[in-house]
Design an enzyme around this catalytic site. Structure first.
Site, mmCIF file in Angstrom:
data_model
loop_
_atom_site.group_PDB
_atom_site.id
_atom_site.type_symbol
_atom_site.label_atom_id
_atom_site.label_comp_id
_atom_site.label_asym_id
_atom_site.label_seq_id
_atom_site.Cartn_x
_atom_site.Cartn_y
_atom_site.Cartn_z
ATOM 1 N N ASP A 85 46.193 36.050 35.912
ATOM 2 C CA ASP A 85 45.669 35.333 37.086
ATOM 3 C C ASP A 85 44.828 34.117 36.678
ATOM 4 O OD1 ASP A 85 45.958 38.149 37.122
ATOM 5 O OD2 ASP A 85 44.913 38.352 39.011
ATOM 6 N N ASP A 122 36.867 33.622 38.150
ATOM 7 C CA ASP A 122 37.628 33.192 39.327
ATOM 8 C C ASP A 122 37.137 31.933 40.012
ATOM 9 O OD1 ASP A 122 39.803 34.990 39.491
ATOM 10 O OD2 ASP A 122 38.401 36.575 39.994
HETATM 11 N N1 GLY Z 1 43.011 37.975 40.918
HETATM 12 C C1 GLY Z 1 43.117 39.217 41.526
HETATM 13 C C2 GLY Z 1 44.381 39.531 42.213
HETATM 14 O O1 GLY Z 1 45.366 38.827 42.242
HETATM 15 O O2 GLY Z 1 44.376 40.608 42.782
#
Ligand code: GLY
Length: 419
Positions: free
Chosen positions: A184, A119
């Site tokens: 994501d 992330d």
């Molecule tokens: N990347 C985690 C979410 O969107 O919850």
């Protein structure tokens, strides 16, 4: 969570407001409304920063009524609070917001060497990236490039992807997968495109494009909707499972995942000019804007198929949502609105106008009392009614810092169009 109004009434109110504003949305008439949202965001953000008291304690959601839940810098949501401050600085031009944003951004510097999950794009590009865009501070550029190097350590040639999590346990079979990639992850690529641009080193962009291509091949269904988690075999590089971690069912369309896919492929088209990414983004935009299960106020349920009897829920928590009123996900609505406000410039005029109208309507709904909360309420997060993860049993019908971030980003994008 405290309820401010009875549910059916507030949604009806949002729909009426949305329809009325829709009829009268002359570009210039949007400016006072956008301004009023930023004024409230500024007051609330100031109060949140004071309540936290320390830039190492970052507000991300609300677990105890009236109190922000504070995370440390390694939480995937750590960059959004500083990001909100940069957006406030961008909107107001106020030097005090820059000073405050710099303080909260500086606290994230150790992330440049973080390699434990994927992330970094969210964490660094919404904070340092926004800071660099608005100040040209060379130190921010160097920190971002170092962050991009760290992110690339998770890239694997054989799978052609950046590994998202270190492992993922299937809700349905209990199998533990060692190379999961989630949709994501498309959002993290913007950091890599940036790093190639500022260094002249094509490697970062090559990694981003390889990941985007592999994801395009493996993450989508024929109707353009995205799977949440695709698991790869590290030895062969082949796909071994397509499942969901946060959605209603493996085959369902988890709302925020669709939002990340839409935003991610729109951004990837901007950075590459490759039409196949545009095709994916357009197809998905149409899927989301015309979905038969989309409520009239255009704020989706947490999953487009939540409670649909044709789908088998993911695990016991999701199964609790087989029937009854499904929670909305304001965060997905905000991300979709922001993405559409970029995508609209890459498509024919009529299609673009539909995207703008859709985004505007959903932002109007989000800024109505159905979702936007008054000063002092909701631990001073702007928007209520998002969903973190129902299968994990967390942050259900709660505020989320990234809902506020993408709401503000979308409003800024709208402002740039009309002023
Ligand atoms: N990347 C985690 C979410 O969107 O919850």
């Amino acid at each position: 969570m405290k309820k401010y109004y009875s549910r059916p009434l507030i949604y009806l109110f949002a729909v009426i407001l949305t329809s009325l504003s829709f009829l009268s949305s002359k570009p210039e008439s949007l400016l006072p409304w956008i301004n009023e949202n930023f004024q409230l965001a500024a007051a609330k953000t100031k109060a949140m920063a004071q309540a936290s008291g320390d830039s190492s304690r970052i507000p991300v959601t609300m677990k105890t009524a009236g109190q922000a839940h504070l995370a440390n810098l390694y939480d995937w949501r750590s960059g959004f609070f500083a990001g909100n401050m940069w957006l406030l600085h961008e909107y107001t031009g106020d030097a005090q917001w820059q000073q405050e944003a710099r303080k909260w951004t500086a606290a994230l510097e150790p992330l440049k060497d973080f390699k434990d999950h994927h992330d970094l794009g969210f964490m660094m590009y919404c904070s340092y990236g926004a800071g660099y865009r608005l100040t040209n501070d060379a130190r921010y550029r160097d920190i971002l490039v170092q962050g991009a190097r760290s992110l690339c350590t998770r890239f694997d040639q054989k799978t052609g992807t950046i590994k998202s999590w270190n492992n993922f346990k299937s809700w349905t079979t209990g199998t533990v997968y060692k190379f999961p990639v989630i949709i994501d992850n498309m959002m993290n690529l913007e950091l890599l495109f940036f790093a190639s641009k500022v260094t002249g080193d094509p490697y970062f962009k090559k990694v981003a494009i390889t990941h985007a291509n592999t994801t395009l091949e493996n993450h989508f269904r024929d109707d353009f909707s995205a799977y949440h988690v695709v698991c790869y075999d590290e030895q062969t590089g082949k796909v071994v499972a397509k499942e969901s971690a946060q959605g209603y069912a493996h085959e369902s369309a988890w709302s925020r995942g669709q939002a990340w896919a839409l935003y991610g492929y729109t951004m990837t088209y901007r950075e590459t000019g490759d039409k196949k990414y545009l095709k994916q983004a357009r197809g998905l935009a149409s899927y989301l804007m015309k979905h038969p299960n989309l409520p009239a106020d255009k704020v989706p349920y947490w999953d487009y198929h939540a409670g649909n009897p044709a789908y088998t829920p993911c695990g016991t928590n999701a199964a609790k949502y087989k029937s009854g009123v499904q929670p909305r996900d304001a965060s997905a609505a905000a991300i979709i609105a922001s993405a559409l406000l970029e995508l609209c410039d890459y498509v024919p005029k009529k299609e673009g106008a539909e995207m703008i109208a859709f985004a505007e309507a959903s932002l109007k709904a989000l800024s109505s009392p159905a979702y936007r909360t008054p000063m002092g309420a909701n631990a001073n997060f702007l928007l209520a009614h998002s969903v973190g993860s129902i299968p994990h049993g967390g942050e259900i019908d709660a505020p989320l810092i990234y809902a506020d971030y993408y709401f503000l980003e979308a409003l800024l994008r709208l402002k740039k169009r009309v002023s």
